[in-house]
Design a protein around this motif. Structure first.
Motif, PDB file in Angstrom:
ATOM      1  N   ARG A   1      35.391  42.835  21.745  1.00 16.92           N
ATOM      2  CA  ARG A   1      35.677  43.515  20.485  1.00 16.92           C
ATOM      3  C   ARG A   1      36.886  42.920  19.788  1.00 16.92           C
ATOM      4  O   ARG A   1      36.997  42.993  18.572  1.00 16.92           O
ATOM      5  CB  ARG A   1      35.911  45.006  20.744  1.00 16.92           C
TER       6      ARG A   1
ATOM      7  N   PRO B   1      30.779  51.158  25.122  1.00 16.83           N
ATOM      8  CA  PRO B   1      31.232  50.109  24.193  1.00 16.83           C
ATOM      9  C   PRO B   1      31.224  48.737  24.835  1.00 16.83           C
ATOM     10  O   PRO B   1      31.148  48.594  26.055  1.00 16.83           O
ATOM     11  CB  PRO B   1      32.654  50.541  23.848  1.00 16.83           C
ATOM     12  N   LEU B   2      31.317  47.716  23.982  1.00 18.79           N
ATOM     13  CA  LEU B   2      31.515  46.359  24.475  1.00 18.79           C
ATOM     14  C   LEU B   2      32.864  46.257  25.183  1.00 18.79           C
ATOM     15  O   LEU B   2      33.760  47.081  24.979  1.00 18.79           O
ATOM     16  CB  LEU B   2      31.484  45.365  23.311  1.00 18.79           C
TER      17      LEU B   2
END
Length: 405
Positions: A21, A15-16
């Motif tokens: 996020r 994920p980022l």
């Protein structure tokens, strides 16, 4: 018989980062994207008037630099900035009452980068940052992206309340206070001289970094220029002063600077080395050449005279455009006017309906670190001519009435 196996499903990517996020985009930038149609009279963006750019002088500066020193102009440069530009900036700062050497300055890619560099150099996740209420929106973004906890300091028409500031410093143990004391974005208000001295005294007594952002200070229409907080007794060793050519020369140059004590300045230099190595050399040399060949102060005076006329046009039309019970502040300079509608109005909800009337503003809510006043709006008065301002305010009034209905 050959059996072809189905290709395995691709693995899910990591994920980022959590901060990427969690932090949204700039509402102002989002509004500008929606209102880019030429028929829209845009009071939303903080855009200097392009018809007032000194295109002739700037073009001549670029031509001279590229003709006389092309190898230098197109080459890598030192992170701290071109010596000619730093010397010129130091001279201008000293002439305005704050003795400054070129070594005190770091040239940045706009003063927005200066904020990012300071956040990198000063802030750990969870650190507390104090801000004005309301506050410059992009500063809130920078501090949130750094993982800081942002706390608003109560204030009034003169800026942050020194007593409230003192109490918050004791309670929250913040790293820094960020302020735009002159023609603040978004309100246009200016911190009084007495208030500046009181803020500096709190910082000296309690141990606090002050970040003084001054992109608008030269755009004064009336009244006397006030000394920087950085020039106050006891503040020199703890104040970072940010400046920019965006509002007085041209924002497309992306030239800003920060003035800071030596240890912090060095930390910002290291952070900038990791970010972009240096600000474009050709832009720095062109700006230095422009300052050598032209009278920037005379140009700024012409711009300020035009902006004063545009401010007056907006002030003259607000009473007939905003609903009864509205109030607004009268800035002595800068680019913005802050208006408050009656409590029943939510300017965020109303915006999409108002834009249908080909006019735009920025809702006030995103400028608050704490509880927002949703009846507020920011209006930029410098981009449009007085005639367009009058028409834009007519559309604004029409849109607000239609939106409420």
């Amino acid at each position: 018989m050959t059996v072809i196996e189905p290709a395995p499903a691709p693995a899910v990517l990591p994920p980022l980062a959590a901060r990427a996020r969690a932090i949204g985009g700039s509402p102002v930038r989002d509004i500008l994207a929606v209102t880019a149609r030429p028929e829209v009279i845009n009071f939303a963006g903080g855009l200097p008037a392009p018809d007032l750019f000194d295109t002739t002088g700037i073009a001549a500066a670029y031509r001279a630099v590229l003709a006389e020193t092309p190898e230098r102009a197109l080459q890598y440069a030192t992170t701290e900035g071109e010596p000619d530009l730093r010397a010129a900036l130091a001279a201008r700062t000293s002439a305005r009452g704050l003795p400054t050497d070129a070594a005190d300055l770091l040239v940045t890619t706009g003063s927005q980068q200066a904020l990012s560099l300071l956040a990198t150099a000063l802030l750990e996740p969870g650190d507390v940052v104090l801000v004005e209420s309301p506050c410059y929106l992009a500063a809130l973004q920078v501090f949130a992206f750094a993982g800081a906890r942002v706390v608003a300091v109560p204030g009034d028409g003169e800026g942050v309340d020194p007593e409230a500031l003192d109490e918050l410093v004791v309670r929250e143990r913040p790293k820094l206070l960020y302020t735009v004391p002159t023609f603040q974005n978004p309100t246009g208000r200016t911190m009084s001289a007495a208030r500046r001295a009181e803020v500096a005294a709190v910082a000296a007594r309690r141990g606090l970094w002050l970040v003084e952002d001054d992109p608008y200070g030269e755009l004064r229409f009336e009244g006397e220029r006030l000394p920087w907080i950085a020039a106050q007794e006891g503040a020199t060793d703890r104040t970072v002063l940010l400046g920019s050519f965006s509002k007085v020369m041209a924002p497309g140059l992306r030239l800003g600077w920060l003035r800071a004590p030596a240890e912090l300045l060095r930390a910002c230099v290291v952070a900038k080395q990791a970010a972009d190595l240096h600000t474009p050399t050709v832009n720095q040399l062109a700006a230095a050449r422009y300052l050598a060949d032209n009278d920037l102060d005379a140009h700024v005076a012409r711009v300020a005279a035009a902006y004063r006329e545009r401010r007056d046009a907006m002030l003259a039309g607000l009473a007939n455009s905003l609903p009864e019970g509205s109030s607004w502040e009268r800035p002595e300079g800068g680019m913005f006017l802050w208006a408050r509608l009656p409590e029943s109005y939510d300017t965020t909800d109303l915006l999409s309906r108002v834009v249908r009337h080909d006019v735009a503003y920025v809702p006030g809510a995103p400028f608050y670190a704490g509880e927002a006043d949703r009846s507020t709006m920011r209006l930029c008065f410098v981009t449009q001519t007085p005639e367009r301002i009058g028409e834009g305010l007519r559309r604004l009034g029409e849109g607000l009435r239609a939106g409420v209905r």
